[in-house]
Motif scaffolding. Sequence first.
Motif, PDB file in Angstrom:
ATOM      1  N   ARG A  57       5.271  16.669   5.789  1.00 37.72           N
ATOM      2  CA  ARG A  57       5.445  16.492   4.337  1.00 37.72           C
ATOM      3  C   ARG A  57       6.705  17.216   3.858  1.00 37.72           C
ATOM      4  O   ARG A  57       7.481  16.683   3.065  1.00 37.72           O
ATOM      5  N   GLN A  58       6.924  18.425   4.344  1.00 39.12           N
ATOM      6  CA  GLN A  58       8.099  19.207   3.938  1.00 39.12           C
ATOM      7  C   GLN A  58       9.396  18.491   4.346  1.00 39.12           C
ATOM      8  O   GLN A  58      10.329  18.396   3.541  1.00 39.12           O
ATOM      9  N   VAL A  59       9.468  17.996   5.569  1.00 36.98           N
ATOM     10  CA  VAL A  59      10.661  17.283   6.022  1.00 36.98           C
ATOM     11  C   VAL A  59      10.865  16.024   5.184  1.00 36.98           C
ATOM     12  O   VAL A  59      11.992  15.722   4.770  1.00 36.98           O
ATOM     13  N   PHE A  77       0.845  -1.193   0.000  1.00 37.06           N
ATOM     14  CA  PHE A  77       0.000   0.000   0.000  1.00 37.06           C
ATOM     15  C   PHE A  77       0.878   1.239   0.000  1.00 37.06           C
ATOM     16  O   PHE A  77       1.930   1.253   0.632  1.00 37.06           O
ATOM     17  N   ASP A  78       0.440   2.266  -0.680  1.00 34.43           N
ATOM     18  CA  ASP A  78       1.214   3.506  -0.722  1.00 34.43           C
ATOM     19  C   ASP A  78       0.934   4.408   0.466  1.00 34.43           C
ATOM     20  O   ASP A  78       1.693   5.315   0.748  1.00 34.43           O
ATOM     21  N   HIS A  79      -0.167   4.176   1.162  1.00 32.54           N
ATOM     22  CA  HIS A  79      -0.513   5.025   2.302  1.00 32.54           C
ATOM     23  C   HIS A  79       0.353   4.662   3.503  1.00 32.54           C
ATOM     24  O   HIS A  79       0.640   3.499   3.740  1.00 32.54           O
ATOM     25  N   PHE A  80       0.761   5.684   4.239  1.00 35.31           N
ATOM     26  CA  PHE A  80       1.482   5.448   5.482  1.00 35.31           C
ATOM     27  C   PHE A  80       1.246   6.622   6.420  1.00 35.31           C
ATOM     28  O   PHE A  80       0.772   7.674   6.013  1.00 35.31           O
ATOM     29  N   ALA A  81       1.571   6.395   7.691  1.00 36.89           N
ATOM     30  CA  ALA A  81       1.358   7.421   8.703  1.00 36.89           C
ATOM     31  C   ALA A  81       2.636   7.665   9.490  1.00 36.89           C
ATOM     32  O   ALA A  81       3.388   6.737   9.774  1.00 36.89           O
ATOM     33  N   VAL A  82       2.826   8.922   9.825  1.00 38.07           N
ATOM     34  CA  VAL A  82       3.909   9.330  10.714  1.00 38.07           C
ATOM     35  C   VAL A  82       3.271   9.674  12.053  1.00 38.07           C
ATOM     36  O   VAL A  82       2.354  10.490  12.107  1.00 38.07           O
ATOM     37  N   GLN A  92       4.841  10.006  -3.788  1.00 38.03           N
ATOM     38  CA  GLN A  92       5.013   9.063  -2.687  1.00 38.03           C
ATOM     39  C   GLN A  92       4.350   9.553  -1.406  1.00 38.03           C
ATOM     40  O   GLN A  92       4.110   8.773  -0.496  1.00 38.03           O
ATOM     41  N   LEU A  93       4.054  10.845  -1.337  1.00 41.83           N
ATOM     42  CA  LEU A  93       3.443  11.423  -0.143  1.00 41.83           C
ATOM     43  C   LEU A  93       1.947  11.634  -0.284  1.00 41.83           C
ATOM     44  O   LEU A  93       1.306  12.169   0.624  1.00 41.83           O
TER      45      LEU A  93
END
Length: 107
Positions: free
Chosen positions: A68-70, A39-44, A80-81
């Motif tokens: 997202r910027q970092v 899956f392309d989705h991920f969480a920080v 990818q984001l």
Amino acid sequence: MSSEDPRWRLLDLASPKLLAHFADRGVERIEYVGTFPEFDHFAVWLCTRTDAQRAALGTPDPAIDEVRQVLRQTGFTPAQLAGLGTTAQSQETVDRDHEGSWFYAMR
């Protein structure tokens, strides 16, 4: 060369940058939830010591533009984001509601 998805390496590189970026807001730990390459989705996850610090990060998707910027500076592409999400959680809540286990909290 490893068959591991290269995004995990980018996340490893991003962790110290994210910690430095959010240190003044009480973030002491960075965790990730993702199942690359399925899956392309991920969480920080931005992890703080106290509930108050967690709440100050906001909801929903706390500080997602900064995260997202970092991640872009670390080498992620905008594509990818596209499925990026963020969560804030505190050690206080993990201790109280998840027996002190980040594993349980992140399930």
